[in-house]
Design an enzyme around this catalytic site. Structure first.
Site, PDB file in Angstrom:
ATOM      1  N   ASP A  14      29.324   3.954  -1.297  1.00  0.00           N
ATOM      2  CA  ASP A  14      30.189   4.463  -0.245  1.00  0.00           C
ATOM      3  C   ASP A  14      30.175   5.985  -0.139  1.00  0.00           C
ATOM      4  N   CYS A  17      25.289   9.213   1.801  1.00  0.00           N
ATOM      5  CA  CYS A  17      24.273  10.271   1.869  1.00  0.00           C
ATOM      6  C   CYS A  17      23.410  10.079   3.110  1.00  0.00           C
ATOM      7  N   HIS A 174      23.641   9.822 -10.600  1.00  0.00           N
ATOM      8  CA  HIS A 174      23.343   8.601  -9.860  1.00  0.00           C
ATOM      9  C   HIS A 174      24.613   7.814  -9.545  1.00  0.00           C
ATOM     10  N   GLN A 297      46.608   1.270 -10.931  1.00  0.00           N
ATOM     11  CA  GLN A 297      47.517   1.324 -12.069  1.00  0.00           C
ATOM     12  C   GLN A 297      48.883   0.823 -11.667  1.00  0.00           C
ATOM     13  N   ASP A 459      22.776  -7.440   9.169  1.00  0.00           N
ATOM     14  CA  ASP A 459      21.744  -6.403   9.180  1.00  0.00           C
ATOM     15  C   ASP A 459      22.130  -5.333   8.156  1.00  0.00           C
ATOM     16  N   GLY A 596      36.077  -0.602 -15.031  1.00  0.00           N
ATOM     17  CA  GLY A 596      35.473   0.571 -14.405  1.00  0.00           C
ATOM     18  C   GLY A 596      34.398   1.187 -15.271  1.00  0.00           C
ATOM     19  N   PHE A 603      25.922  -0.852  -7.124  1.00  0.00           N
ATOM     20  CA  PHE A 603      27.179  -0.550  -6.465  1.00  0.00           C
ATOM     21  C   PHE A 603      28.064  -1.787  -6.557  1.00  0.00           C
ATOM     22  N   HIS A 668      32.868  -3.735 -13.959  1.00  0.00           N
ATOM     23  CA  HIS A 668      33.261  -4.488 -12.755  1.00  0.00           C
ATOM     24  C   HIS A 668      32.050  -5.179 -12.137  1.00  0.00           C
TER      25      HIS A 668
HETATM   26  N1  LIG Z   1      26.327   4.143  -9.435  1.00  0.00           N
HETATM   27  C1  LIG Z   1      27.511   3.853  -8.923  1.00  0.00           C
HETATM   28  N2  LIG Z   1      28.269   4.827  -8.424  1.00  0.00           N
HETATM   29  C2  LIG Z   1      29.459   4.551  -7.886  1.00  0.00           C
HETATM   30  C3  LIG Z   1      29.938   3.235  -7.772  1.00  0.00           C
HETATM   31  C4  LIG Z   1      29.131   2.202  -8.325  1.00  0.00           C
HETATM   32  O1  LIG Z   1      29.498   1.014  -8.326  1.00  0.00           O
HETATM   33  N3  LIG Z   1      27.921   2.558  -8.884  1.00  0.00           N
HETATM   34  N4  LIG Z   1      31.128   2.970  -7.162  1.00  0.00           N
HETATM   35  C5  LIG Z   1      31.696   4.002  -6.337  1.00  0.00           C
HETATM   36  C6  LIG Z   1      33.117   3.707  -6.162  1.00  0.00           C
HETATM   37  S1  LIG Z   1      33.555   2.615  -4.934  1.00  0.00           S
HETATM   38  C7  LIG Z   1      34.058   4.282  -6.889  1.00  0.00           C
HETATM   39  S2  LIG Z   1      35.671   3.859  -6.644  1.00  0.00           S
HETATM   40  C8  LIG Z   1      33.724   5.324  -7.843  1.00  0.00           C
HETATM   41  C9  LIG Z   1      34.439   5.179  -9.135  1.00  0.00           C
HETATM   42  O2  LIG Z   1      33.884   6.039 -10.049  1.00  0.00           O
HETATM   43  P1  LIG Z   1      34.768   6.948 -10.922  1.00  0.00           P
HETATM   44  O3  LIG Z   1      35.732   7.701 -10.089  1.00  0.00           O
HETATM   45  O4  LIG Z   1      33.889   7.799 -11.756  1.00  0.00           O
HETATM   46  O5  LIG Z   1      35.589   5.840 -11.745  1.00  0.00           O
HETATM   47  P2  LIG Z   1      35.127   4.865 -12.895  1.00  0.00           P
HETATM   48  O6  LIG Z   1      33.654   4.970 -13.103  1.00  0.00           O
HETATM   49  O7  LIG Z   1      35.683   3.543 -12.646  1.00  0.00           O
HETATM   50  O8  LIG Z   1      35.879   5.425 -14.169  1.00  0.00           O
HETATM   51  C10 LIG Z   1      35.937   6.786 -14.381  1.00  0.00           C
HETATM   52  C11 LIG Z   1      36.595   7.139 -15.697  1.00  0.00           C
HETATM   53  O9  LIG Z   1      37.969   6.750 -15.737  1.00  0.00           O
HETATM   54  C12 LIG Z   1      38.329   6.645 -17.104  1.00  0.00           C
HETATM   55  N5  LIG Z   1      39.613   5.957 -17.222  1.00  0.00           N
HETATM   56  C13 LIG Z   1      39.846   4.651 -17.490  1.00  0.00           C
HETATM   57  N6  LIG Z   1      41.171   4.400 -17.445  1.00  0.00           N
HETATM   58  C14 LIG Z   1      41.793   5.571 -17.145  1.00  0.00           C
HETATM   59  C15 LIG Z   1      43.151   5.954 -16.929  1.00  0.00           C
HETATM   60  O10 LIG Z   1      44.073   5.150 -16.989  1.00  0.00           O
HETATM   61  N7  LIG Z   1      43.393   7.250 -16.613  1.00  0.00           N
HETATM   62  C16 LIG Z   1      42.397   8.178 -16.526  1.00  0.00           C
HETATM   63  N8  LIG Z   1      42.739   9.435 -16.213  1.00  0.00           N
HETATM   64  N9  LIG Z   1      41.103   7.837 -16.728  1.00  0.00           N
HETATM   65  C17 LIG Z   1      40.802   6.561 -17.006  1.00  0.00           C
HETATM   66  C18 LIG Z   1      37.122   5.956 -17.709  1.00  0.00           C
HETATM   67  O11 LIG Z   1      37.013   6.236 -19.087  1.00  0.00           O
HETATM   68  C19 LIG Z   1      35.952   6.521 -16.913  1.00  0.00           C
HETATM   69  O12 LIG Z   1      35.280   7.527 -17.616  1.00  0.00           O
HETATM   70  O13 LIG Z   1      32.339   5.330  -8.124  1.00  0.00           O
HETATM   71  C20 LIG Z   1      31.538   5.348  -6.986  1.00  0.00           C
HETATM   72  N10 LIG Z   1      30.211   5.583  -7.427  1.00  0.00           N
HETATM   73  N1  LIG Z   2      38.257  -6.803 -10.002  1.00  0.00           N
HETATM   74  C1  LIG Z   2      37.946  -5.645  -9.421  1.00  0.00           C
HETATM   75  N2  LIG Z   2      38.015  -5.531  -8.097  1.00  0.00           N
HETATM   76  C2  LIG Z   2      37.663  -4.363  -7.499  1.00  0.00           C
HETATM   77  C3  LIG Z   2      37.260  -3.238  -8.240  1.00  0.00           C
HETATM   78  C4  LIG Z   2      37.215  -3.370  -9.665  1.00  0.00           C
HETATM   79  O1  LIG Z   2      36.866  -2.434 -10.399  1.00  0.00           O
HETATM   80  N3  LIG Z   2      37.552  -4.585 -10.205  1.00  0.00           N
HETATM   81  N4  LIG Z   2      36.894  -2.082  -7.600  1.00  0.00           N
HETATM   82  C5  LIG Z   2      37.421  -1.851  -6.277  1.00  0.00           C
HETATM   83  C6  LIG Z   2      36.704  -0.765  -5.602  1.00  0.00           C
HETATM   84  S1  LIG Z   2      36.758   0.773  -6.348  1.00  0.00           S
HETATM   85  C7  LIG Z   2      36.033  -0.945  -4.441  1.00  0.00           C
HETATM   86  S2  LIG Z   2      35.326   0.405  -3.646  1.00  0.00           S
HETATM   87  C8  LIG Z   2      35.912  -2.269  -3.815  1.00  0.00           C
HETATM   88  C9  LIG Z   2      34.520  -2.504  -3.275  1.00  0.00           C
HETATM   89  O2  LIG Z   2      34.488  -3.615  -2.509  1.00  0.00           O
HETATM   90  P1  LIG Z   2      33.205  -3.870  -1.597  1.00  0.00           P
HETATM   91  O3  LIG Z   2      32.705  -2.575  -1.045  1.00  0.00           O
HETATM   92  O4  LIG Z   2      33.575  -4.919  -0.624  1.00  0.00           O
HETATM   93  O5  LIG Z   2      32.094  -4.335  -2.622  1.00  0.00           O
HETATM   94  P2  LIG Z   2      31.606  -5.800  -3.011  1.00  0.00           P
HETATM   95  O6  LIG Z   2      32.746  -6.714  -3.213  1.00  0.00           O
HETATM   96  O7  LIG Z   2      30.619  -5.604  -4.090  1.00  0.00           O
HETATM   97  O8  LIG Z   2      30.915  -6.375  -1.707  1.00  0.00           O
HETATM   98  C10 LIG Z   2      29.920  -5.765  -0.984  1.00  0.00           C
HETATM   99  C11 LIG Z   2      29.088  -6.887  -0.393  1.00  0.00           C
HETATM  100  O9  LIG Z   2      28.525  -6.446   0.826  1.00  0.00           O
HETATM  101  C12 LIG Z   2      27.216  -6.916   0.933  1.00  0.00           C
HETATM  102  N5  LIG Z   2      26.520  -6.006   1.856  1.00  0.00           N
HETATM  103  C13 LIG Z   2      25.912  -4.841   1.571  1.00  0.00           C
HETATM  104  N6  LIG Z   2      25.455  -4.256   2.691  1.00  0.00           N
HETATM  105  C14 LIG Z   2      25.789  -5.074   3.724  1.00  0.00           C
HETATM  106  C15 LIG Z   2      25.603  -5.002   5.135  1.00  0.00           C
HETATM  107  O10 LIG Z   2      25.058  -4.038   5.649  1.00  0.00           O
HETATM  108  N7  LIG Z   2      26.090  -6.041   5.881  1.00  0.00           N
HETATM  109  C16 LIG Z   2      26.721  -7.100   5.311  1.00  0.00           C
HETATM  110  N8  LIG Z   2      27.191  -8.046   6.099  1.00  0.00           N
HETATM  111  N9  LIG Z   2      26.921  -7.181   3.969  1.00  0.00           N
HETATM  112  C17 LIG Z   2      26.464  -6.179   3.199  1.00  0.00           C
HETATM  113  C18 LIG Z   2      26.701  -6.897  -0.482  1.00  0.00           C
HETATM  114  O11 LIG Z   2      25.644  -7.827  -0.637  1.00  0.00           O
HETATM  115  C19 LIG Z   2      27.941  -7.263  -1.296  1.00  0.00           C
HETATM  116  O12 LIG Z   2      28.001  -8.625  -1.589  1.00  0.00           O
HETATM  117  O13 LIG Z   2      36.210  -3.287  -4.757  1.00  0.00           O
HETATM  118  C20 LIG Z   2      37.452  -3.102  -5.391  1.00  0.00           C
HETATM  119  N10 LIG Z   2      37.721  -4.294  -6.142  1.00  0.00           N
HETATM  120  S1  SF4 Z   3      23.622   4.806  -3.210  1.00  0.00           S
HETATM  121 FE1  SF4 Z   3      22.945   6.863  -3.823  1.00  0.00          FE
HETATM  122  S2  SF4 Z   3      21.819   7.618  -2.034  1.00  0.00           S
HETATM  123 FE2  SF4 Z   3      23.064   5.884  -1.328  1.00  0.00          FE
HETATM  124  S3  SF4 Z   3      24.997   6.794  -0.589  1.00  0.00           S
HETATM  125 FE3  SF4 Z   3      25.287   6.245  -2.756  1.00  0.00          FE
HETATM  126  S4  SF4 Z   3      24.825   8.139  -3.912  1.00  0.00           S
HETATM  127 FE4  SF4 Z   3      23.947   8.355  -1.862  1.00  0.00          FE
HETATM  128 MO   LIG Z   4      35.765   2.324  -5.019  1.00  0.00          MO
END
Ligand SMILES: Nc1nc2c(c(=O)[nH]1)N[C@H]1C(S)=C(S)[C@@H](COP(=O)(O)OP(=O)(O)OC[C@H]3O[C@@H](n4cnc5c(=O)[nH]c(N)nc54)[C@H](O)[C@@H]3O)O[C@H]1N2
Ligand SMILES: Nc1nc2c(c(=O)[nH]1)N[C@H]1C(S)=C(S)[C@@H](COP(=O)(O)OP(=O)(O)OC[C@H]3O[C@@H](n4cnc5c(=O)[nH]c(N)nc54)[C@H](O)[C@@H]3O)O[C@H]1N2
Ligand code: SF4
Ligand SMILES: [Mo]
Length: 732
Positions: A14, A17, A174, A297, A459, A596, A603, A668
């Protein structure tokens, strides 16, 4: 061979880029970094894997209709027209029997991109209030809570800041690469970085100050910072006097949190707490970027409000290096502008689940803010970060499973793997099994899609035109061109809602025949069409304007920053922030478990089926401190079962000295696409964090009703590897 290169906005995660897609003979073959040097670093190895994801042999290409029992994963291929016809009839039958509130939709909007407010438009025309989204746990809810205090969700001015405070937030090369790059640039300029994290995270390693707090104690920590800031006179007294209400009440509340108490709750030395508070408060331009850890939380509403309050009282709102209240692009129709929230009656809005119990993120609060949003932002309904005024997810799944307080009988998931993406996975499963109609709009056969009656092929971002608007959060517009055609019958969620809307009697409200026509409509206030925009703009953003509130005030009932929230008070909640704990660890469940630490190659629940990414992280991992592991007789690399009173999952033990003692991390989103056909729902219950997370009241934030993912009690016991992981083929 024809070769084209197009600008495209990546939606694999999300961060959005903008990069370049090279297409050869109708298929994307390569991803290139941006040609602007300033943006070329904003790309990660998930983004460059787009060709492997988009051209994957398992991509869904044809609509599927269930032929076996629900969840059995047996299908027949049907035409798109037949799918829309049957879905419309079956949805109409549910609405006729149970009312439109019996229809729920879950999406997140990041990846489908072309939602364009059409899901809500369709639901509002139907009178259906129960829309939910993953952003209930991620930024969408932060936006809702920020609006209580100053009527907008600001964006940190990372380019100019002198101090960055990361509450857990841990962007890496990354993982949210653009934010990582901005933090790195700020650090290189000499900005201080303060990290609060129970782990020595990648950001913590490089930080100027690291406060290794216990998971789930962020609200108490912020109250401690305010205590120092007030006692030492480090706040902006003029801004507080002229632009804030409720200071005296807040100060009295803060006095209940002397540093001895905060030290006891958070486990962080009081001197270090004071040093960090001083560093932030005295930086000339400091910011607290959004973080998901306070979205998830038990004290979430208070913790998010406390971030807002810290920004305000230190004079960091709408100033250089602080937090920008940018508003929306004046030449652009936002998602909210398209959603038609006036079409659904107030009576139906009031049926939204959560409206009376956990109202902060529902229509109820949005209705209270309407005149104030209109005054300041020129719109009554605001949809920052793809999801405002939504139903409470836990209540929706309960209604689906148990008919309590009323039945939900039709459920659509679009670009959302709902089964794994909310708490209490067993309840979600029961809910899905209890539906008359389930529709999934997906690019791969996920566990959620396996539970559907119809699966529609989606798509992807290189197959549709788009203008990205930072999810309605900011005022930047970014071009995303269509590079290739979608395969076979794959299409956008825009197409889905348009066709369903036309089929169900709302044709006049779905007049746009294709995405380009809709983009013309959205750009019309700026006098441009999509074609003229694409011909001249790659990315555009108005230059910042600071301290706009001096002209328009804040979009709150008082027009000021509400340190004591009148809306929370009117809703019957404590108008002041506080710290609350989830049930504490016990002898039986001694650890504080947090979900987390995102994994670089994936992702969320995605990409476990992409070999080039999966090879980088073949199996899920529980992080444990060496002393804790030794105490439990666990060694690095062995499999273990993590148990909570709600459920159990298995993963590999990763012994890491950077973990705070007494804490366990669970990743997750794990399922095992390679086990499709062998394990029920491709192993959706084997290693998914959602199995562990409870959503009873003692685990829910009171005001928003979001669950506690950061520090619930659990235990770890050794176990054998799951059968499908016992060979080393996948591990290698
Ligand atoms: N490669 C990759 N990048 C991503 C994502 C992905 O799935 N893959 N997801 C994207 C999304 S949607 C999100 S939301 C972000 C999340 O990414 P970040 O904001 O970096 O969050 P997390 O990786 O869940 O955890 C970050 C830190 O929170 C710490 N932590 C755990 N519990 C607590 C607490 O209670 N308080 C505090 N202060 N710290 C705590 C953990 O030790 C960890 O180091 O990443 C985004 N970037
Ligand atoms: N239990 C639990 N729940 C969580 C979290 C957690 O840490 N634990 N994290 C939360 C956070 S931070 C976030 S951001 C959300 C993320 O929630 P979402 O962003 O909804 O992520 P996903 O549930 O992985 O679902 C994304 C789905 O979209 C599909 N997809 C990808 N691209 C496309 C497209 O272009 N079109 C269509 N139709 N489908 C596509 C993928 O195959 C995948 O199955 O989840 C939240 N929910
Ligand atoms: S997956 Fe990598 S290249 Fe794509 S939006 Fe996320 S950080 Fe940017
Ligand atoms: Mo997220």
């Amino acid at each position: 061979m024809t070769t084209t290169t197009s600008y495209t906005v990546c939606t694999i995660c999300d961060a959005g880029c903008q990069m370049r897609a090279v297409a050869e003979d109708g298929a994307v073959t390569k991803i290139l970094p941006h040609d602007s040097p300033a943006l070329a670093r904003n790309i990660c190895y998930k983004g460059t894997a787009a060709p492997q994801i988009h051209n994957h042999p398992d991509r869904l290409r044809v609509p599927l209709k269930r032929v076996g029992a629900r969840g059995e994963d047996r299908w027949e291929e049907i035409t798109y027209a037949q799918a829309i016809d049957e879905i419309a009839d079956r949805l109409q039958a549910v609405v006729d029997t149970h009312g439109p509130e019996a229809f729920a939709v879950s999406t997140s909007g990041w990846n489908t991109q072309t939602t364009h407010g059409f899901d809500r438009r369709f639901m509002n025309l139907l009178g259906a209030p129960n829309w939910i989204s993953g952003v209930s746990l991620c930024a969408g809810n932060t936006a809702a809570v920020n609006r209580l205090t100053y009527g907008w969700f600001p964006f940190p001015d990372l380019m100019n800041t002198n101090c960055i405070v990361l509450f857990g937030h841990n962007p890496r090369k990354h993982s949210w690469t653009p934010i990582y790059n901005m933090v790195e640039a700020a650090r290189a300029r000499g900005a201080k970085v303060i990290v609060l994290d129970p782990r020595v995270s990648e950001q913590a390693e490089k930080a100027d100050l690291h406060l290794q707090l216990r998971a789930g104690t962020d609200a108490a920590m912020c109250l401690g910072w305010l205590k120092v800031i007030f006692d030492e006179g480090l706040y902006d007294a003029t801004f507080v006097r002229d632009w804030c209400v409720g200071f005296d009440e807040l100060r009295a509340r803060v006095d209940e949190y002397p540093l001895e108490r905060v030290e006891q709750i958070t486990g962080v030395d009081r001197e270090l707490i004071a040093e960090a508070a001083r560093a932030y408060a005295t930086a000339d331009g400091g910011c607290i970027p959004w973080t998901p850890v306070t979205d998830q939380q038990i004290s979430s509403t208070s913790a998010i409000r406390l971030h807002s309050i810290l920004r305000a009282v230190t004079g960091n709102l709408d100033v250089v290096g602080g937090e920008m209240l940018n508003g929306i692009h004046p030449g652009w129709r936002t998602e909210a502008d398209l959603q038609m929230h006036d079409a659904i009656s107030p009576e139906q809005r009031a049926k939204q689940l959560g409206y009376s119990t956990h109202p902060v993120y529902t229509y109820r609060t949005a209705e209270m803010l309407r005149p104030h949003l209109q005054r300041v932002w020129g719109r009554e309904w605001m949809d920052q970060v793809m999801g405002c005024h939504m139903a409470n997810p836990s209540e929706v799944f309960r209604a689906m499973a148990d008919g309590d307080p009323y039945p939900i009988k039709a459920f659509f998931a679009l670009g959302n793997n709902a089964l794994l993406s909310y708490p209490n996975q067993h309840q979600i499963h029961r809910g899905l099994m209890n539906q008359d109609l389930v529709v999934a709009h997906e690019i791969f056969m996920t566990p959620t899609a396996m539970l559907a009656d119809y699966v529609l092929p989606g798509d992807v971002f290189t197959e549709r035109p788009h203008v990205a608007d930072t999810w309605g959060w900011g005022n930047r517009l970014t071009l995303s061109e269509q590079a290739v055609q979608a395969p076979e019958q794959a299409s956008s969620t825009f197409r889905f809602w348009t066709d369903l809307g036309r089929r169900m009697g709302f044709a006049e409200h779905f007049p746009w025949d294709d995405l380009e026509a809709l983009l013309d409509h959205r750009l019309e206030p700026s006098g441009r069409t999509y074609a003229s925009f694409a011909a001249s703009v790659v990315m555009e953003q108005a230059p910042p304007e600071y301290r706009k509130y001096r002209k328009v005030g804040f979009a709150t009932p008082s027009g000021k920053v509400e340190l004591s929230s009148s809306i929370l008070g009117d809703l019957g909640f404590d108008p002041l922030p506080y710290h609350r704990e989830a049930p504490a660890p016990s002898e039986q469940y001694p650890y504080r478990v947090f979900t987390g630490v995102r994994e670089d190659p994936f992702f969320q629940t995605g990409q476990r089926n992409i070999p080039v990414l999966r090879r980088r992280s073949p199996s899920p991992k529980l992080f444990l401190n060496p002393d804790d592991a030794a105490g439990d007789g666990l060694v690095d690399g062995q499999w273990a079962r993590l148990e909570t009173p709600t459920g159990a999952v298995v993963a590999k033990v990763a012994v890491q000295s950077n973990m705070l003692r007494g804490h366990v991390r669970v990743p997750h989103g794990w399922w095992y696409p390679e086990t499709r056909g062998a394990l029920p729902l491709a192993g959706a219950f084997v290693s998914s964090d959602a199995v562990l997370c409870a959503d009873g009241d003692e685990f829910l934030d009171a005001e928003q009703g979001i669950p506690h993912f950061k520090g619930f009690a659990g235990r770890v016991v050794a176990c054998a590897p799951p059968d499908h992981m016992s060979t080393e083929t996948l591990e290698g």
